[in-house]
Write a protein that holds these residues in place. Structure first.
Motif, PDB file in Angstrom:
ATOM      1  N   TYR A  92      -8.789  -7.229  11.871  1.00 17.49           N
ATOM      2  CA  TYR A  92      -8.574  -7.693  10.507  1.00 17.49           C
ATOM      3  C   TYR A  92      -9.155  -6.720   9.487  1.00 17.49           C
ATOM      4  CZ  TYR A  92      -7.124 -11.928  12.852  1.00 17.49           C
ATOM      5  OH  TYR A  92      -6.453 -12.820  13.653  1.00 17.49           O
ATOM      6  N   GLN A  93     -10.206  -6.029   9.857  1.00 13.92           N
ATOM      7  CA  GLN A  93     -10.738  -4.991   8.972  1.00 13.92           C
ATOM      8  C   GLN A  93      -9.746  -3.840   8.840  1.00 13.92           C
ATOM      9  OE1 GLN A  93     -14.606  -4.448  10.985  1.00 13.92           O
ATOM     10  NE2 GLN A  93     -15.568  -4.995   9.037  1.00 13.92           N
ATOM     11  N   LEU A  94      -9.084  -3.499   9.944  1.00 16.72           N
ATOM     12  CA  LEU A  94      -8.041  -2.471   9.891  1.00 16.72           C
ATOM     13  C   LEU A  94      -6.925  -2.919   8.962  1.00 16.72           C
ATOM     14  CD1 LEU A  94      -6.718   0.174  11.127  1.00 16.72           C
ATOM     15  CD2 LEU A  94      -5.541  -1.395  12.673  1.00 16.72           C
ATOM     16  N   GLN A  95      -6.503  -4.172   9.081  1.00 17.35           N
ATOM     17  CA  GLN A  95      -5.440  -4.689   8.223  1.00 17.35           C
ATOM     18  C   GLN A  95      -5.873  -4.721   6.765  1.00 17.35           C
ATOM     19  OE1 GLN A  95      -4.621  -8.408  10.168  1.00 17.35           O
ATOM     20  NE2 GLN A  95      -3.314  -7.472  11.716  1.00 17.35           N
ATOM     21  N   GLU A  96      -7.156  -4.972   6.548  1.00 19.26           N
ATOM     22  CA  GLU A  96      -7.694  -4.919   5.193  1.00 19.26           C
ATOM     23  C   GLU A  96      -7.484  -3.531   4.592  1.00 19.26           C
ATOM     24  OE1 GLU A  96     -12.034  -5.576   2.965  1.00 19.26           O
ATOM     25  OE2 GLU A  96     -11.877  -5.658   5.139  1.00 19.26           O
ATOM     26  N   TRP A  97      -7.802  -2.496   5.374  1.00 17.47           N
ATOM     27  CA  TRP A  97      -7.606  -1.126   4.899  1.00 17.47           C
ATOM     28  C   TRP A  97      -6.126  -0.830   4.682  1.00 17.47           C
ATOM     29  CZ3 TRP A  97     -10.610   1.794   2.375  1.00 17.47           C
ATOM     30  CH2 TRP A  97     -11.982   1.821   2.617  1.00 17.47           C
ATOM     31  N   LEU A  98      -5.275  -1.226   5.602  1.00 17.38           N
ATOM     32  CA  LEU A  98      -3.842  -0.960   5.463  1.00 17.38           C
ATOM     33  C   LEU A  98      -3.282  -1.624   4.206  1.00 17.38           C
ATOM     34  CD1 LEU A  98      -2.688  -1.371   9.179  1.00 17.38           C
ATOM     35  CD2 LEU A  98      -2.693   0.755   7.862  1.00 17.38           C
ATOM     36  N   ASN A  99      -3.722  -2.851   3.945  1.00 15.94           N
ATOM     37  CA  ASN A  99      -3.268  -3.542   2.738  1.00 15.94           C
ATOM     38  C   ASN A  99      -3.793  -2.862   1.477  1.00 15.94           C
ATOM     39  OD1 ASN A  99      -1.618  -5.759   3.583  1.00 15.94           O
ATOM     40  ND2 ASN A  99      -3.419  -6.718   4.432  1.00 15.94           N
ATOM     41  N   PHE A 100      -5.037  -2.434   1.506  1.00 17.81           N
ATOM     42  CA  PHE A 100      -5.628  -1.770   0.345  1.00 17.81           C
ATOM     43  C   PHE A 100      -4.891  -0.465   0.042  1.00 17.81           C
ATOM     44  CE2 PHE A 100      -8.716   1.050  -1.707  1.00 17.81           C
ATOM     45  CZ  PHE A 100      -9.152   0.251  -2.753  1.00 17.81           C
ATOM     46  N   ILE A 101      -4.633   0.312   1.087  1.00 17.59           N
ATOM     47  CA  ILE A 101      -3.921   1.578   0.880  1.00 17.59           C
ATOM     48  C   ILE A 101      -2.522   1.318   0.338  1.00 17.59           C
ATOM     49  CG2 ILE A 101      -2.991   3.644   2.007  1.00 17.59           C
ATOM     50  CD1 ILE A 101      -5.329   3.240   4.083  1.00 17.59           C
ATOM     51  N   SER A 102      -1.860   0.308   0.894  1.00 17.04           N
ATOM     52  CA  SER A 102      -0.491   0.001   0.495  1.00 17.04           C
ATOM     53  C   SER A 102      -0.392  -0.417  -0.964  1.00 17.04           C
ATOM     54  CB  SER A 102       0.063  -1.114   1.396  1.00 17.04           C
ATOM     55  OG  SER A 102       1.383  -1.441   1.026  1.00 17.04           O
ATOM     56  N   THR A 103      -1.285  -1.307  -1.382  1.00 21.53           N
ATOM     57  CA  THR A 103      -1.174  -1.873  -2.730  1.00 21.53           C
ATOM     58  C   THR A 103      -1.941  -1.099  -3.788  1.00 21.53           C
ATOM     59  OG1 THR A 103      -3.026  -3.381  -2.309  1.00 21.53           O
ATOM     60  CG2 THR A 103      -0.813  -4.191  -1.812  1.00 21.53           C
ATOM     61  N   GLU A 104      -3.103  -0.573  -3.421  1.00 20.33           N
ATOM     62  CA  GLU A 104      -3.975   0.038  -4.420  1.00 20.33           C
ATOM     63  C   GLU A 104      -3.893   1.566  -4.474  1.00 20.33           C
ATOM     64  OE1 GLU A 104      -5.522  -1.734  -6.653  1.00 20.33           O
ATOM     65  OE2 GLU A 104      -4.784  -3.570  -5.731  1.00 20.33           O
ATOM     66  N   ILE A 105      -3.280   2.180  -3.467  1.00 21.30           N
ATOM     67  CA  ILE A 105      -3.111   3.637  -3.477  1.00 21.30           C
ATOM     68  C   ILE A 105      -1.619   3.984  -3.486  1.00 21.30           C
ATOM     69  CG2 ILE A 105      -3.667   5.832  -2.374  1.00 21.30           C
ATOM     70  CD1 ILE A 105      -6.135   4.358  -3.327  1.00 21.30           C
ATOM     71  N   HIS A 106      -0.926   3.602  -2.441  1.00 22.58           N
ATOM     72  CA  HIS A 106       0.491   3.925  -2.304  1.00 22.58           C
ATOM     73  C   HIS A 106       1.294   3.510  -3.549  1.00 22.58           C
ATOM     74  CE1 HIS A 106       4.268   3.651   0.513  1.00 22.58           C
ATOM     75  NE2 HIS A 106       4.575   4.119  -0.676  1.00 22.58           N
ATOM     76  N   LYS A 107       1.223   2.238  -3.897  1.00 20.05           N
ATOM     77  CA  LYS A 107       2.041   1.741  -5.006  1.00 20.05           C
ATOM     78  C   LYS A 107       1.526   2.195  -6.372  1.00 20.05           C
ATOM     79  CE  LYS A 107       5.506   0.025  -3.016  1.00 20.05           C
ATOM     80  NZ  LYS A 107       6.810   0.720  -3.203  1.00 20.05           N
ATOM     81  N   GLN A 108       0.271   2.596  -6.441  1.00 14.08           N
ATOM     82  CA  GLN A 108      -0.232   3.124  -7.713  1.00 14.08           C
ATOM     83  C   GLN A 108       0.330   4.512  -7.998  1.00 14.08           C
ATOM     84  OE1 GLN A 108      -1.770   1.263  -9.850  1.00 14.08           O
ATOM     85  NE2 GLN A 108      -2.001  -0.430  -8.419  1.00 14.08           N
ATOM     86  N   PHE A 109       0.812   5.188  -6.948  1.00 15.22           N
ATOM     87  CA  PHE A 109       1.453   6.486  -7.145  1.00 15.22           C
ATOM     88  C   PHE A 109       2.877   6.334  -7.696  1.00 15.22           C
ATOM     89  CE2 PHE A 109      -1.679   8.700  -4.396  1.00 15.22           C
ATOM     90  CZ  PHE A 109      -1.791   9.893  -5.087  1.00 15.22           C
ATOM     91  N   SER A 110       3.506   5.192  -7.440  1.00 18.19           N
ATOM     92  CA  SER A 110       4.930   5.030  -7.774  1.00 18.19           C
ATOM     93  C   SER A 110       5.261   5.345  -9.224  1.00 18.19           C
ATOM     94  CB  SER A 110       5.383   3.609  -7.412  1.00 18.19           C
ATOM     95  OG  SER A 110       5.294   3.401  -6.018  1.00 18.19           O
ATOM     96  N   PRO A 111       4.476   4.861 -10.206  1.00 18.82           N
ATOM     97  CA  PRO A 111       4.820   5.193 -11.601  1.00 18.82           C
ATOM     98  C   PRO A 111       4.746   6.686 -11.908  1.00 18.82           C
ATOM     99  CG  PRO A 111       3.360   3.290 -11.514  1.00 18.82           C
ATOM    100  CD  PRO A 111       3.376   3.884 -10.135  1.00 18.82           C
ATOM    101  N   LEU A 112       3.956   7.424 -11.135  1.00 18.31           N
ATOM    102  CA  LEU A 112       3.841   8.864 -11.372  1.00 18.31           C
ATOM    103  C   LEU A 112       5.125   9.587 -10.971  1.00 18.31           C
ATOM    104  CD1 LEU A 112       0.196   9.544 -10.106  1.00 18.31           C
ATOM    105  CD2 LEU A 112       0.979   9.077 -12.441  1.00 18.31           C
ATOM    106  N   PHE A 113       5.839   9.027 -10.000  1.00 15.63           N
ATOM    107  CA  PHE A 113       7.087   9.641  -9.542  1.00 15.63           C
ATOM    108  C   PHE A 113       8.258   9.338 -10.480  1.00 15.63           C
ATOM    109  CE2 PHE A 113       4.828   9.782  -5.434  1.00 15.63           C
ATOM    110  CZ  PHE A 113       5.145  11.059  -5.021  1.00 15.63           C
ATOM    111  N   ASN A 114       8.061   8.385 -11.377  1.00 17.99           N
ATOM    112  CA  ASN A 114       9.143   7.971 -12.278  1.00 17.99           C
ATOM    113  C   ASN A 114       9.141   8.852 -13.523  1.00 17.99           C
ATOM    114  OD1 ASN A 114      10.964   6.714 -13.984  1.00 17.99           O
ATOM    115  ND2 ASN A 114      10.235   4.645 -13.545  1.00 17.99           N
ATOM    116  N   ALA A 115      10.107   9.731 -13.605  1.00 20.81           N
ATOM    117  CA  ALA A 115      10.172  10.689 -14.719  1.00 20.81           C
ATOM    118  C   ALA A 115      10.355   9.999 -16.068  1.00 20.81           C
ATOM    119  CB  ALA A 115      11.310  11.678 -14.482  1.00 20.81           C
ATOM    120  N   ALA A 116      10.836   8.767 -16.054  1.00 22.51           N
ATOM    121  CA  ALA A 116      11.071   8.050 -17.308  1.00 22.51           C
ATOM    122  C   ALA A 116       9.787   7.516 -17.925  1.00 22.51           C
ATOM    123  CB  ALA A 116      12.042   6.896 -17.072  1.00 22.51           C
TER     124      ALA A 116
END
Length: 205
Positions: A92-116
């Protein structure tokens, strides 16, 4: 198995895990703009969501979403240590990290890729990422990997999303523990092989 991937995306994470485990697999490159695979097939027939990664098993079943895929793969070879046993607190600690990376790192990059998006939005996103990197750096100052002294699927995922920092002039040397992490993980033979193969695939486009 077949891993549907696109160079420069989060599909690098399961690619790394497959190589770490020494599993037999085929890489199938996907053009995300046209939603077609390298053989001209309609990728949405494999993954209706239209994005990578997607893992197709030998029996035809398909698994999508990187955090789910990497855990599935790790469980094929439990002795690898890439994921703790199911049902344990450590899992569950591993899943905690996977969720954190997914929501707080991965998806935080998404607006940077949007040229608009205006520069003000992008700068705000960079500040959010800096806060999250600082939090993770505190962990990596105490241990080599996210879950402890050994490499796990969470490290493969974090390493993958960190690759995008260079596209937006985010200097990871601001967080020495993270910079050392990138160097440490990047030196792993399986990781280096996956990165090289995807770089070659990108050049061949």
């Amino acid at each position: 198995m077949k891993l549907y991937f696109a160079p420069g995306t989060c599909s690098l994470s399961p690619h790394i895990v497959l190589r770490e485990l020494g599993l037999a697999f085929d890489l199938v490159k996907v053009d995300l703009a046209t939603k077609t695979s390298a053989d001209g097939a309609d990728f949405t027939a494999i993954n209706p969501k239209g994005y990578v990664p997607a893992l197709q098993l030998d029996d035809g079943r398909v698994l999508t979403e990187g955090p789910a895929i990497v855990q599935y793969l790790a469980d094929l070879k439990p002795a690898s240590g890439l994921a703790p046993a199911n049902g344990t607190f450590e899992r569950y600690q591993l899943q905690e990290w996977l969720n954190f990376i997914s929501t707080e790192i991965h998806k935080q990059f998404s607006p940077l890729f949007n040229a608009a998006n205006p520069d003000s939005v992008k700068e705000a996103q960079k500040k959010k990422l800096a806060q999250r990197f600082q939090e993770i750096a505190r962990t990596l100052e105490k241990q080599d990997f996210l879950t402890g002294p050994t490499f796990s699927v969470a490290d493969a995922y974090f390493f993958t999303v960190l690759q995008w920092s260079k596209f937006f002039q985010i200097d990871l040397n601001q967080w020495p523990a993270i910079a050392r992490f990138v160097e440490r993980v990047g030196a792993r033979p399986a990781v280096a092989a996956a990165v090289l193969e995807e770089a070659q695939a990108k050049k061949a486009a």
